[in-house]
Design a protein around this motif. Sequence first.
Motif, PDB file in Angstrom:
ATOM      1  N   ASP A 169       9.136  -1.089  -3.832  1.00 51.96           N
ATOM      2  CA  ASP A 169      10.161  -2.087  -3.536  1.00 51.96           C
ATOM      3  C   ASP A 169       9.662  -3.388  -4.152  1.00 51.96           C
ATOM      4  OD1 ASP A 169      11.887  -3.986  -2.537  1.00 51.96           O
ATOM      5  OD2 ASP A 169      12.001  -3.102  -0.540  1.00 51.96           O
TER       6      ASP A 169
ATOM      7  N   ARG B 254      10.882  -6.267  -4.346  1.00 48.84           N
ATOM      8  CA  ARG B 254      11.061  -7.487  -3.567  1.00 48.84           C
ATOM      9  C   ARG B 254       9.798  -7.797  -2.780  1.00 48.84           C
ATOM     10  NH1 ARG B 254      16.455  -5.300  -0.770  1.00 48.84           N
ATOM     11  NH2 ARG B 254      15.002  -3.533  -0.648  1.00 48.84           N
ATOM     12  N   LYS B 255       9.112  -6.748  -2.357  1.00 48.28           N
ATOM     13  CA  LYS B 255       7.855  -6.932  -1.629  1.00 48.28           C
ATOM     14  C   LYS B 255       6.737  -7.370  -2.575  1.00 48.28           C
ATOM     15  CE  LYS B 255       9.569  -5.407   2.285  1.00 48.28           C
ATOM     16  NZ  LYS B 255       9.643  -6.239   3.516  1.00 48.28           N
TER      17      LYS B 255
ATOM     18  N   GLN C  74       3.788  -6.779   6.505  1.00 46.44           N
ATOM     19  CA  GLN C  74       4.861  -7.015   5.548  1.00 46.44           C
ATOM     20  C   GLN C  74       4.759  -6.078   4.348  1.00 46.44           C
ATOM     21  OE1 GLN C  74       4.807 -10.862   3.594  1.00 46.44           O
ATOM     22  NE2 GLN C  74       7.050 -10.979   3.569  1.00 46.44           N
TER      23      GLN C  74
ATOM     24  N   SER D  19       5.895  -1.537   3.722  1.00 50.02           N
ATOM     25  CA  SER D  19       7.091  -0.917   3.130  1.00 50.02           C
ATOM     26  C   SER D  19       7.217  -1.228   1.638  1.00 50.02           C
ATOM     27  CB  SER D  19       8.343  -1.396   3.870  1.00 50.02           C
ATOM     28  OG  SER D  19       8.430  -2.811   3.835  1.00 50.02           O
ATOM     29  N   CYS D  20       6.140  -1.758   1.031  1.00 53.50           N
ATOM     30  CA  CYS D  20       6.189  -2.036  -0.411  1.00 53.50           C
ATOM     31  C   CYS D  20       6.240  -0.732  -1.201  1.00 53.50           C
ATOM     32  CB  CYS D  20       4.972  -2.863  -0.815  1.00 53.50           C
ATOM     33  SG  CYS D  20       4.992  -3.398  -2.529  1.00 53.50           S
TER      34      CYS D  20
ATOM     35  N   ARG E  70       7.585   2.762  -1.002  1.00 52.09           N
ATOM     36  CA  ARG E  70       8.562   3.509  -0.193  1.00 52.09           C
ATOM     37  C   ARG E  70       8.266   4.998  -0.160  1.00 52.09           C
ATOM     38  NH1 ARG E  70      13.247   1.028   1.371  1.00 52.09           N
ATOM     39  NH2 ARG E  70      12.874  -1.210   1.613  1.00 52.09           N
TER      40      ARG E  70
ATOM     41  N   HIS F 299      17.010   1.063   4.359  1.00 57.10           N
ATOM     42  CA  HIS F 299      16.114   0.633   5.428  1.00 57.10           C
ATOM     43  C   HIS F 299      14.845   0.027   4.861  1.00 57.10           C
ATOM     44  CE1 HIS F 299      18.778   2.607   8.207  1.00 57.10           C
ATOM     45  NE2 HIS F 299      18.612   3.786   7.610  1.00 57.10           N
ATOM     46  N   ASP F 300      14.317  -0.947   5.583  1.00 53.50           N
ATOM     47  CA  ASP F 300      13.109  -1.643   5.142  1.00 53.50           C
ATOM     48  C   ASP F 300      11.867  -0.949   5.693  1.00 53.50           C
ATOM     49  OD1 ASP F 300      11.402  -3.438   4.065  1.00 53.50           O
ATOM     50  OD2 ASP F 300      11.754  -5.015   5.534  1.00 53.50           O
ATOM     51  N   LYS F 301      11.678   0.282   5.271  1.00 51.06           N
ATOM     52  CA  LYS F 301      10.507   1.049   5.697  1.00 51.06           C
ATOM     53  C   LYS F 301      10.312   2.219   4.740  1.00 51.06           C
ATOM     54  CE  LYS F 301      13.273   3.703   9.028  1.00 51.06           C
ATOM     55  NZ  LYS F 301      13.440   4.068  10.459  1.00 51.06           N
TER      56      LYS F 301
END
Length: 552
Positions: free
Chosen positions: A366, A368-369, A402, A405-406, A408, A450-452
């Motif tokens: 991800d 964004r992370k 934080q 979840s980088c 996935r 989902h953010d995980k």
Amino acid sequence: MSDSDFEAEREANIARNRALIAQLDISLDIPKKRPREKNPKPVQPSKRVKRESTPVVPLRQSSRLRRTVADPNESPAKRRKREQEEEALRQKLEQERLEEEERQREAKKPRHQDLDMKTLMDDMDVSEAATLTSALGPAEERDQEEYAGDHEAFAYEDKEEKAAISDLKHRLQKMKIVARAKVTQDRVYCAAYHSDITKDLIFFGDKHGQLGIWDARAAPDEEDDENAGSSDTKENGKYWRLQLHWPATAKSSISEIKFDPTNSHRLYTSAYDCTIRSLDFTSGVSREEYFMEDTLICSIDLPPSGNEMWISDAGGGLTHLDLREDKSKARWYQLSDQKIGSVSINPVDPNFVLTASNSRVLKVWDVRKLAKIAVPHDKHAKHVGPIEITGEDVEAYLGTMQGKSCVRGEWRHDKSVSSAYWDPHGRRIVSTSYDDTIRLWDINPDFLQHDKPFPTFRPVAHLRHNCQTGKWLTILKARWSPNTEVYPHFTIGNMQHSLDIFSCKGDLLARLSDKNLVTAVQAVTCSHPKIVERAASGNASGRCILWAPEDT
């Protein structure tokens, strides 16, 4: 015994033997020796290759040998003048030699300046350059209303899915060899199919930094007696070769070709000369977009917006480059301790990037992370090039709440992962590995919302496929068809000289081959973005093939 007696006895023996054979009813018909089948000749290039001439370096020469015979009656003044002239000549020749060596050193370095088409087409004459300009066509942007990928596309019930696979198989199995040509001078490393539906325009990158452009169905030029040949060995269509990356050696192998998603008249190429260049057909200018000092660039990809680029390299790094900003604002992340051979951006949700590494691991990131990883202040202060995020920085971030979840999803292969790509609908993944396996994933679209980490990330299919290409063949990579209006499928070369096409479920749809015309591994493959029954392939000698229905 006289000669006449001997001849009479010989004739009598022959007559007795014939009578005996006639009584035994034995046939003397000796079967004719079958002619030895000749191996099929490869397609022969119709153009003479112009090789660059090596500059002649002035040879060093002994002063003793250059010295003229001195006059025994020479005066001291004349002797001093002669010696001064010889020394001046020696210094001049030495300076010329040093200057030529410096020119040759500079000629072997990558080119960072803008290059016009005249420079790229150095070996072409005026007529060839004109036909290339004509083949590329008018400067029109791609249709912005073309059908885009969708996570839910082709999510059939079993009965509907079987019907779709059957229909696609019927169409693809009609494909045959309709054109052949030696498009590049050296081994093909990558390929890309242009989206123009009025012609088959295919781009190939080779081992020595050459970009081959093949208009496979163009009417051939008039042949002279020297180039005329049989239909089995002569070339089809027209092609042009541009020396896009430099020097023209294995140090400049083109590793990837990507068209600008918003403008089909611009393409990007990455190469082992550590550069990424863009080529604009409208302006006729090739421009350097990025340069990595002493790091081989393995792969590039662009999101549908065309404003950004992700770059993987042989040092295990992944670089994010915003094409609208200064190059110094690029961010380099150390994501592996070994080469990342391919990077793929999810075309529907560009926040998810896929990497395949020699460390045997495939990962879904991800991004964004990744962008939230803090850069230490001292690195900002020393910053002169891309912002570097070390492996320690990445590992420390992944250990935080934080950063969990980088990543996935990840899957460890038994050997190096050669490649991994998202399908055009951003839901399925195909990977190839040196463990001789093609793996397929079908990811639930809800997982992307989902953010995980994904609840599960197991392949839905494993296909046995020989990927042991060795040193002299380009690595086999499974390439999705970019056509979003047809059931998802991909192409891959086969070590048995065929081009294989599989569905996203692992069904073998077609195995295209021709033992009379194809005698080499079709290692590099690509498909037309809009026409289903079109595929192209290239081999280790630069010979390329267009596969299509015979009535095309």
